[in-house]
Motif scaffolding. Structure first.
Motif, PDB file in Angstrom:
ATOM      1  N   VAL A  54      64.578  63.227  54.493  1.00  7.30           N
ATOM      2  CA  VAL A  54      65.197  62.707  53.489  1.00  7.30           C
ATOM      3  C   VAL A  54      65.379  61.404  53.447  1.00  7.30           C
ATOM      4  O   VAL A  54      65.521  60.753  52.103  1.00  7.30           O
ATOM      5  CB  VAL A  54      66.263  63.594  53.699  1.00  7.30           C
ATOM      6  CG1 VAL A  54      67.750  63.135  52.176  1.00  7.30           C
ATOM      7  CG2 VAL A  54      66.391  65.491  53.713  1.00  7.30           C
ATOM      8  N   GLN A  55      65.500  60.243  53.904  1.00  8.84           N
ATOM      9  CA  GLN A  55      65.398  59.262  54.234  1.00  8.84           C
ATOM     10  C   GLN A  55      64.494  58.444  53.173  1.00  8.84           C
ATOM     11  O   GLN A  55      64.607  57.699  53.056  1.00  8.84           O
ATOM     12  CB  GLN A  55      65.798  58.569  55.342  1.00  8.84           C
ATOM     13  CG  GLN A  55      66.879  58.364  56.308  1.00  8.84           C
ATOM     14  CD  GLN A  55      67.022  57.943  56.938  1.00  8.84           C
ATOM     15  OE1 GLN A  55      66.436  57.169  57.701  1.00  8.84           O
ATOM     16  NE2 GLN A  55      68.431  58.070  57.947  1.00  8.84           N
ATOM     17  N   THR A  56      63.023  58.611  54.265  1.00  9.18           N
ATOM     18  CA  THR A  56      61.903  58.142  53.403  1.00  9.18           C
ATOM     19  C   THR A  56      61.985  58.289  51.664  1.00  9.18           C
ATOM     20  O   THR A  56      61.997  57.659  51.049  1.00  9.18           O
ATOM     21  CB  THR A  56      61.083  58.852  53.870  1.00  9.18           C
ATOM     22  OG1 THR A  56      61.051  58.751  55.508  1.00  9.18           O
ATOM     23  CG2 THR A  56      59.825  58.335  54.032  1.00  9.18           C
ATOM     24  N   THR A  57      61.960  59.855  51.620  1.00 13.22           N
ATOM     25  CA  THR A  57      62.214  60.027  49.935  1.00 13.22           C
ATOM     26  C   THR A  57      63.419  58.793  50.031  1.00 13.22           C
ATOM     27  O   THR A  57      62.776  58.920  47.671  1.00 13.22           O
ATOM     28  CB  THR A  57      62.482  61.601  49.794  1.00 13.22           C
ATOM     29  OG1 THR A  57      63.544  62.115  50.182  1.00 13.22           O
ATOM     30  CG2 THR A  57      61.283  62.143  50.100  1.00 13.22           C
ATOM     31  N   GLY A  58      64.709  59.306  50.070  1.00 12.98           N
ATOM     32  CA  GLY A  58      65.566  58.322  49.634  1.00 12.98           C
ATOM     33  C   GLY A  58      64.864  56.498  49.181  1.00 12.98           C
ATOM     34  O   GLY A  58      65.330  56.099  48.085  1.00 12.98           O
ATOM     35  N   GLU A  59      64.098  55.658  50.780  1.00 13.69           N
ATOM     36  CA  GLU A  59      63.540  55.561  50.174  1.00 13.69           C
ATOM     37  C   GLU A  59      62.962  54.893  49.445  1.00 13.69           C
ATOM     38  O   GLU A  59      62.254  53.062  48.372  1.00 13.69           O
ATOM     39  CB  GLU A  59      63.083  54.855  52.105  1.00 13.69           C
ATOM     40  CG  GLU A  59      62.575  52.874  51.892  1.00 13.69           C
ATOM     41  CD  GLU A  59      61.997  52.946  53.650  1.00 13.69           C
ATOM     42  OE1 GLU A  59      60.849  51.928  53.624  1.00 13.69           O
ATOM     43  OE2 GLU A  59      61.642  54.135  54.115  1.00 13.69           O
ATOM     44  N   LEU A  60      61.982  56.070  49.034  1.00 17.47           N
ATOM     45  CA  LEU A  60      60.641  55.555  47.626  1.00 17.47           C
ATOM     46  C   LEU A  60      61.264  55.368  46.489  1.00 17.47           C
ATOM     47  O   LEU A  60      60.779  54.923  45.443  1.00 17.47           O
ATOM     48  CB  LEU A  60      60.138  56.588  48.650  1.00 17.47           C
ATOM     49  CG  LEU A  60      58.796  56.498  49.480  1.00 17.47           C
ATOM     50  CD1 LEU A  60      58.082  58.284  49.408  1.00 17.47           C
ATOM     51  CD2 LEU A  60      58.271  55.846  49.440  1.00 17.47           C
ATOM     52  N   CYS A  61      63.224  56.084  46.298  1.00 19.89           N
ATOM     53  CA  CYS A  61      63.902  55.723  45.448  1.00 19.89           C
ATOM     54  C   CYS A  61      64.148  54.406  45.207  1.00 19.89           C
ATOM     55  O   CYS A  61      64.483  54.423  44.206  1.00 19.89           O
ATOM     56  CB  CYS A  61      64.564  56.595  45.699  1.00 19.89           C
ATOM     57  SG  CYS A  61      64.011  58.711  44.744  1.00 19.89           S
ATOM     58  N   LEU A  62      64.177  53.614  46.344  1.00 15.89           N
ATOM     59  CA  LEU A  62      65.152  52.754  45.963  1.00 15.89           C
ATOM     60  C   LEU A  62      64.431  51.134  46.265  1.00 15.89           C
ATOM     61  O   LEU A  62      64.229  50.342  45.980  1.00 15.89           O
ATOM     62  CB  LEU A  62      66.344  52.538  47.295  1.00 15.89           C
ATOM     63  CG  LEU A  62      67.320  51.876  47.152  1.00 15.89           C
ATOM     64  CD1 LEU A  62      68.756  51.817  46.902  1.00 15.89           C
ATOM     65  CD2 LEU A  62      67.166  50.470  48.467  1.00 15.89           C
TER      66      LEU A  62
END
Length: 456
Positions: free
Chosen positions: A347-355
């Protein structure tokens, strides 16, 4: 806490220690004439470390200083070069930055696996040495591949670099000499943590003051609005990275202290290798997100960057709430199943890829050309603030240890749950608030954040 061999000043040799019932420390195998009892009650002893050799400590900080200065030269400029590869409103820009991110994390993934293994099985001299070889290889690839950039990243006014600046020394070599002198300054600062906050504050005042002056005197109204949006996104990134950077501190300790690291009956993973999770998930997710942004961009359905930032904040907050939920399934040693930590990293990684790649892209879109490198540097200044603030968050999760082992794993888990729950909900709330404000904030871009099909 399992037994751990540690040298105690109670006689010759070393003795195994473990947590005593009700807290405290139990020393096993003490001779009858030992000056200490076999069980030390909690609060009835103090811990210390052997004085380190100041020469080697100085060399360690010198190595860190060289890395810091090198990264300072690298990060802002390499991101600017990537931005120069795409024209304004090119729908390939966000996917391009995502793939650029992929390349960074390809190295990070194998570095965590290889350096973590070398450090724990051979010695940290081998782990750090391998990292140095990797950095040298990266430099050689850049130099040899420079013609492929087709002139992007070259100085816009090379004659100014060749002009004398300090007597016979031209501007280019003046920058190099300043960088070498800067290593000495950084070497002094990194050994005094209390100065880092002061330096960050002073640097921020200077940078923001310069940006404010430029916006007031040199920018049009549209450029000024775009810069305001860029600074808002940078501020949001501080919150994101403060939580995300727990991976190298409190989350890594959580993995070692309160996570089941056994993979099978005969195989396990060590805590340093957990650092490969984020990079590994990026290798899986980056092409997917790059294709998704390109697909949506070609159809005019790409979410605006403020929404992407809101998604990033919400997801990084949610990742810590996943860990909090996973604590309900802890075993008798108060260790949480590894699957929850792995899911949190997903979940952190998908958030990182969004930001993160989107943020790098937006800085190149929203900045006036003369401010591009300065704005990119401000983005990374925000990351520095986040890492500094993240240190305070990590301190809230501190636990009493002996020889790296937690004395009270139940209390340690409870502390993690308390801190992560509060930080997670606050971050999720900020993400929701940013999403609610996105219809108003996107207007500040004046179309700079929009994408158009290549044939438009």
């Amino acid at each position: 806490m399992e037994a751990r061999s540690v040298c105690l000043e109670v006689g010759p040799g070393c003795y195994a220690v473990s947590a005593a019932p009700g807290g405290g420390m139990q020393i096993m195998g003490l001779p009858a004439a030992a000056p200490l009892p076999s069980v030390l009650p909690k609060g009835g002893y103090s811990l210390g470390v052997t004085q380190r050799d100041p020469v080697f400590v100085g060399v360690f900080y010198l190595a860190l200083s060289l890395i810091i200065m090198g990264v300072g030269f690298l990060k802002a400029n390499i991101s600017s070069i990537v931005g120069q590869l795409y024209r304004e409103a090119d729908p390939r820009r966000d996917p391009g930055f995502t793939l650029y991110y992929y390349g960074i994390n390809l190295g990070a993934f194998w570095a965590a696996i290889a350096c973590g293994w070398l450090g724990t099985h051979i010695g940290w001299w081998a782990g750090f040495g391998a990292a140095g070889v990797g950095m040298l290889a990266g430099y050689l690839v850049f130099v040899l591949g420079k013609p492929l950039l087709e002139g992007n990243g070259e100085p816009p006014a090379p004659e100014r670099l060749k002009a004398p600046l300090l007597g016979p020394i031209n501007a280019e070599w003046s920058l190099y000499l300043a960088g070498i002198a800067g290593v000495g300054v950084v070497w002094l600062i990194v050994q005094r943590f209390q100065l880092i906050g002061v330096m960050l504050g002073a640097g921020s005042v200077v940078v923001l003051g310069y940006l404010g002056w430029f916006m007031a005197t040199r920018c049009t109204r549209i450029e000024r609005d775009r810069m305001i949006l860029a600074l808002i996104l940078i501020a949001a990134s501080v919150i994101f990275w403060t939580m995300f950077e727990q991976a190298g501190s409190s989350l890594n300790q959580f993995a070692a202290r309160n996570t089941q690291l056994q993979l099978t009956a005969t195989q396990s993973i060590n805590a340093p290798q957990i650092q490969s999770f984020n990079a590994g998930f990026i290798l899986i997710g980056a092409p997917v997100f790059a294709a998704l942004w390109a697909f949506l961009g070609q159809r005019g359905a790409d979410p605006n960057p403020v929404i992407k930032f809101a998604l990033g904040l919400t997801q990084v907050g949610l990742s810590f709430l996943i860990i909090v939920f996973g604590s309900r399934f802890a075993d008798a040693q108060f260790r949480e199943p590894l699957v929850f930590l792995a899911l949190a990293y997903v979940v952190q990684t998908t958030g990182e890829l969004c930001l993160s790649p989107v943020g790098l892209s937006q800085m190149t879109k929203l900045s006036p050309p003369l401010l591009l490198s300065t704005v990119m540097a401000t983005w990374f200044l925000a990351v520095s603030w986040a890492q500094w603030l993240g240190g305070f968050v990590a301190q809230l999760t501190a636990a009493e240890t002996v020889a790296g082992k937690v004395l009270d794993p139940a209390k340690a888990l409870a502390t993690y749950v308390h801190v992560y729950a509060a930080a997670g909900w606050i971050t999720v709330g900020l993400g929701v608030a940013l999403a609610a404000a996105s219809p108003f904030l996107k207007r500040l871009a004046h179309g700079a954040s929009d994408v158009r099909p290549l044939d438009a």
